[in-house]
Design an enzyme around this catalytic site. Structure first.
Site, PDB file in Angstrom:
ATOM      1  N   LYS A 107     -42.268  19.586  27.220  1.00  0.00           N
ATOM      2  CA  LYS A 107     -40.931  20.065  26.827  1.00  0.00           C
ATOM      3  C   LYS A 107     -41.072  21.516  26.414  1.00  0.00           C
ATOM      4  O   LYS A 107     -42.153  21.952  25.975  1.00  0.00           O
ATOM      5  CB  LYS A 107     -40.393  19.245  25.645  1.00  0.00           C
ATOM      6  CG  LYS A 107     -38.895  19.307  25.510  1.00  0.00           C
ATOM      7  CD  LYS A 107     -38.204  18.351  26.475  1.00  0.00           C
ATOM      8  CE  LYS A 107     -36.706  18.467  26.415  1.00  0.00           C
ATOM      9  NZ  LYS A 107     -36.049  17.470  27.276  1.00  0.00           N
ATOM     10  N   GLY A 219     -20.788  14.436  22.509  1.00  0.00           N
ATOM     11  CA  GLY A 219     -21.356  15.514  23.326  1.00  0.00           C
ATOM     12  C   GLY A 219     -20.629  15.532  24.652  1.00  0.00           C
ATOM     13  O   GLY A 219     -20.562  14.510  25.345  1.00  0.00           O
ATOM     14  N   GLY A 221     -21.207  17.843  27.324  1.00  0.00           N
ATOM     15  CA  GLY A 221     -21.875  18.816  28.191  1.00  0.00           C
ATOM     16  C   GLY A 221     -22.295  18.110  29.465  1.00  0.00           C
ATOM     17  O   GLY A 221     -21.618  17.180  29.921  1.00  0.00           O
ATOM     18  N   ASN A 222     -23.427  18.521  30.007  1.00  0.00           N
ATOM     19  CA  ASN A 222     -23.867  17.959  31.286  1.00  0.00           C
ATOM     20  C   ASN A 222     -23.911  16.431  31.255  1.00  0.00           C
ATOM     21  O   ASN A 222     -23.326  15.755  32.103  1.00  0.00           O
ATOM     22  CB  ASN A 222     -25.243  18.542  31.648  1.00  0.00           C
ATOM     23  CG  ASN A 222     -25.804  17.919  32.910  1.00  0.00           C
ATOM     24  OD1 ASN A 222     -26.237  16.772  32.894  1.00  0.00           O
ATOM     25  ND2 ASN A 222     -25.780  18.648  34.002  1.00  0.00           N
ATOM     26  N   GLY A 224     -22.806  14.178  28.812  1.00  0.00           N
ATOM     27  CA  GLY A 224     -21.584  13.522  28.352  1.00  0.00           C
ATOM     28  C   GLY A 224     -20.481  13.526  29.389  1.00  0.00           C
ATOM     29  O   GLY A 224     -19.838  12.485  29.637  1.00  0.00           O
TER      30      GLY A 224
HETATM   31  P1  NAD Z   1     -25.464  20.490  27.238  1.00  0.00           P
HETATM   32  O1  NAD Z   1     -25.890  21.745  26.623  1.00  0.00           O
HETATM   33  O2  NAD Z   1     -24.967  20.511  28.645  1.00  0.00           O
HETATM   34  O3  NAD Z   1     -24.338  19.770  26.358  1.00  0.00           O
HETATM   35  C1  NAD Z   1     -24.515  19.481  25.014  1.00  0.00           C
HETATM   36  C2  NAD Z   1     -23.178  19.050  24.448  1.00  0.00           C
HETATM   37  O4  NAD Z   1     -23.365  18.601  23.104  1.00  0.00           O
HETATM   38  C3  NAD Z   1     -22.135  20.172  24.393  1.00  0.00           C
HETATM   39  O5  NAD Z   1     -20.888  19.660  24.759  1.00  0.00           O
HETATM   40  C4  NAD Z   1     -22.125  20.556  22.912  1.00  0.00           C
HETATM   41  O6  NAD Z   1     -20.886  21.112  22.518  1.00  0.00           O
HETATM   42  C5  NAD Z   1     -22.356  19.195  22.301  1.00  0.00           C
HETATM   43  N1  NAD Z   1     -22.792  19.245  20.913  1.00  0.00           N
HETATM   44  C6  NAD Z   1     -23.693  20.073  20.333  1.00  0.00           C
HETATM   45  N2  NAD Z   1     -23.781  19.790  19.017  1.00  0.00           N
HETATM   46  C7  NAD Z   1     -22.955  18.752  18.791  1.00  0.00           C
HETATM   47  C8  NAD Z   1     -22.606  17.995  17.641  1.00  0.00           C
HETATM   48  N3  NAD Z   1     -23.153  18.272  16.464  1.00  0.00           N
HETATM   49  N4  NAD Z   1     -21.692  16.992  17.763  1.00  0.00           N
HETATM   50  C9  NAD Z   1     -21.132  16.712  18.951  1.00  0.00           C
HETATM   51  N5  NAD Z   1     -21.427  17.386  20.076  1.00  0.00           N
HETATM   52  C10 NAD Z   1     -22.319  18.393  19.988  1.00  0.00           C
HETATM   53  O7  NAD Z   1     -26.736  19.503  27.105  1.00  0.00           O
HETATM   54  P2  NAD Z   1     -27.070  18.232  27.988  1.00  0.00           P
HETATM   55  O8  NAD Z   1     -27.937  18.662  29.099  1.00  0.00           O
HETATM   56  O9  NAD Z   1     -25.844  17.460  28.255  1.00  0.00           O
HETATM   57  O10 NAD Z   1     -28.020  17.429  26.979  1.00  0.00           O
HETATM   58  C11 NAD Z   1     -27.474  16.552  25.995  1.00  0.00           C
HETATM   59  C12 NAD Z   1     -28.576  15.609  25.533  1.00  0.00           C
HETATM   60  O11 NAD Z   1     -29.072  14.864  26.664  1.00  0.00           O
HETATM   61  C13 NAD Z   1     -29.794  16.281  24.917  1.00  0.00           C
HETATM   62  O12 NAD Z   1     -30.305  15.446  23.904  1.00  0.00           O
HETATM   63  C14 NAD Z   1     -30.774  16.345  26.076  1.00  0.00           C
HETATM   64  O13 NAD Z   1     -32.113  16.408  25.633  1.00  0.00           O
HETATM   65  C15 NAD Z   1     -30.475  15.024  26.747  1.00  0.00           C
HETATM   66  N6  NAD Z   1     -30.896  14.972  28.140  1.00  0.00           N
HETATM   67  C16 NAD Z   1     -30.421  15.859  29.053  1.00  0.00           C
HETATM   68  C17 NAD Z   1     -30.839  15.752  30.378  1.00  0.00           C
HETATM   69  C18 NAD Z   1     -30.294  16.651  31.451  1.00  0.00           C
HETATM   70  O14 NAD Z   1     -30.596  16.405  32.636  1.00  0.00           O
HETATM   71  N7  NAD Z   1     -29.494  17.656  31.134  1.00  0.00           N
HETATM   72  C19 NAD Z   1     -31.763  14.758  30.757  1.00  0.00           C
HETATM   73  C20 NAD Z   1     -32.201  13.843  29.792  1.00  0.00           C
HETATM   74  C21 NAD Z   1     -31.754  13.962  28.497  1.00  0.00           C
END
Ligand code: NAD
Length: 417
Positions: A107, A219, A221-222, A224
């Protein structure tokens, strides 16, 4: 939100300790499993748009490569810490082993707030970071991917910087790239889509009706957004979503595409027409069938676990639940589907992207999604059957499968010299 005592790395080691005891593992092997093979800390001086110099800190932590090259995302966040990156790197090792893809775990992260940075500043910091870690990554060494606040554009800059250093184009050094640069069809949606597939399988095995079931997603983002859109298309009622600014609720159900359009326009889900405003804390405690944390780690802790009213939690995020909270949820009869299974769709399609890149191929979305579906369904059933057989919860069962595969690989490799 964490009120629990342990830091993320101690939390991760605690989980492996339980697992090692159940497996009657020799102490030396346990020591290898909780150790990180290499840890890199880099300083990143950047000239900002206003002409000032600011020095940022970046990490790349390589946990274990017994089963294949290191694999894991890069996170940009002001709360990134070494302990967090160490625990996330360990999680990647178990996740890749659990779904049986030939990778180890790593990571990375940079301590920064992308909301305060221009696109140019983000590019500078990405290119400087890539240069600093370039000798430690590579298609057969360590393959980064996007995570929180990084995306396909970030991967394009990483690929370009690494390629310039090598003197030739190396798309397979990162995954999650734009499709025009060798990215895979379906990669951007894969983690959220995968979480939805795992949720669907959970509903099926529990005899819960998916159509009309209520879902809350933390959440947007990607992960959610894609989980919400896939679940909506499966007939679920998305009654609440949140982002870093706040949460919204509609008992009749939200249309995720419309909420996403609103977020693109205004910067937040807040203020979406017809929705009620909630705090992020209230959102997690809503009564629902499925709760999908898809934001930061340590959101469900001993402070709020007792108030969670969801029937099932599907961990889209990494490490959203602390060990103390796990115990409370277990005692309250809430089924938890752990991160290393629930969000493994992302690394699965990253693997497919890497395989396409090293073979100079490009597969259709149908082909990618078929492989994703098959892998996730078989991994889910494997965990469920083992859970029924062992009488453990889903987290301990998933960890036991992942950890035992890595332990076996270490034993087969032996120790050098
Ligand atoms: P992202 O940056 O695309 O989105 C993150 C989202 O979380 C945003 O909408 C942000 O506004 C929101 N957020 C941040 N703080 C917050 C809070 N306190 N309360 C509510 N919402 C909040 O990130 P992502 O890629 O969607 O990743 C989200 C999670 O999924 C992380 O834990 C990441 O490690 C995990 N993850 C992501 C992937 C991937 O392919 N992107 C793969 C496995 C796991």
């Amino acid at each position: 939100m964490s009120g629990d005592t342990k830091n993320p790395y101690d939390n991760a080691c605690g989980q492996i300790k339980i697992c090692a005891a159940q497996m009657d593992m020799e102490p030396g092997l346990y020591e290898i499993l909780i150790s990180h093979k290499m840890i890199h800390t880099v300083s990143l001086p950047i000239k900002k748009d206003n002409g000032e110099i600011e020095v940022f800190t970046g990490y790349r932590v390589q946990h274990n490569d017994a089963r294949g090259p290191y694999k894991g995302g890069i996170r940009y966040h002001h709360e990134v810490s070494m302990d967090e990156v160490k625990s996330l790197a360990m999680g990647m090792t178990w996740k890749c082993a659990l779904i049986d893809i030939p990778y180890g775990g790593a990571k990375g992260g940079i301590v920064c707030n992308t909301k305060e940075m221009s696109i140019g500043e983000k590019e500078h910091i990405t290119r400087r970071y890539t240069t600093m870690i370039s000798q430690f990554i590579g298609p057969y060494r360590d393959v980064p991917a996007p995570d929180m606040y990084t995306d396909a554009q970030t991967m394009a800059w990483m690929m370009d910087t690494y390629s310039v250093i090598q003197g030739y184009s190396v798309p397979e050094v990162v995954t999650g790239k734009p499709i025009g640069l060798g990215g895979s069809e379906g990669r951007a949606e894969a983690t959220g889509r995968g979480a939805a597939i795992i949720l669907r399988e959970t509903a099926k095995i529990l005899g819960m009706k998916l159509k009309g079931s209520t879902v809350v997603i933390q959440g947007f983002g990607n992960v959610g957004v894609n989980a919400a859109m896939t679940l909506y298309s499966m007939g679920c009622r998305i009654i609440g979503v949140s982002d870093s600014r706040g949460a919204i609720f509609d008992p009749d159900g939200l249309n995720p595409s419309k909420v996403f359009a609103h977020k693109l326009e205004t910067g937040s889900v807040e203020g979406f027409q017809g929705s009620e405003k909630l705090t992020n804390e209230e959102l997690l405690e809503l009564e629902c069938d499925f709760l999908v944390p898809a934001a930061l780690g340590h959101q469900i802790t001993m402070k709020n676990a007792g108030n969670i009213k969801a029937k099932v939690i599907v961990e889209g995020a990494n490490n959203p639940t602390t060990t103390e909270a796990d115990e409370i949820l277990d005692n309250n009869g809430i089924l938890l589907v752990p991160d290393i299974l629930a969000n493994s769709g992302g690394v699965m399609v990253s693997y497919l992207e890497w395989v396409q890149n090293i073979n100079r191929q490009h597969w259709s979305l149908t082909e990618v999604n078929q492989q994703l579906e098959a892998k996730l369904v078989s991994s889910f059933r494997n965990v469920w059957d083992a859970k029924e057989e062992k009488g453990l919860n889903m987290r301990d069962t998933s960890l036991a499968i992942g950890v035992s595969r890595v332990a076996e690989a270490i034993k087969m490799l032996g120790l050098f010299p």
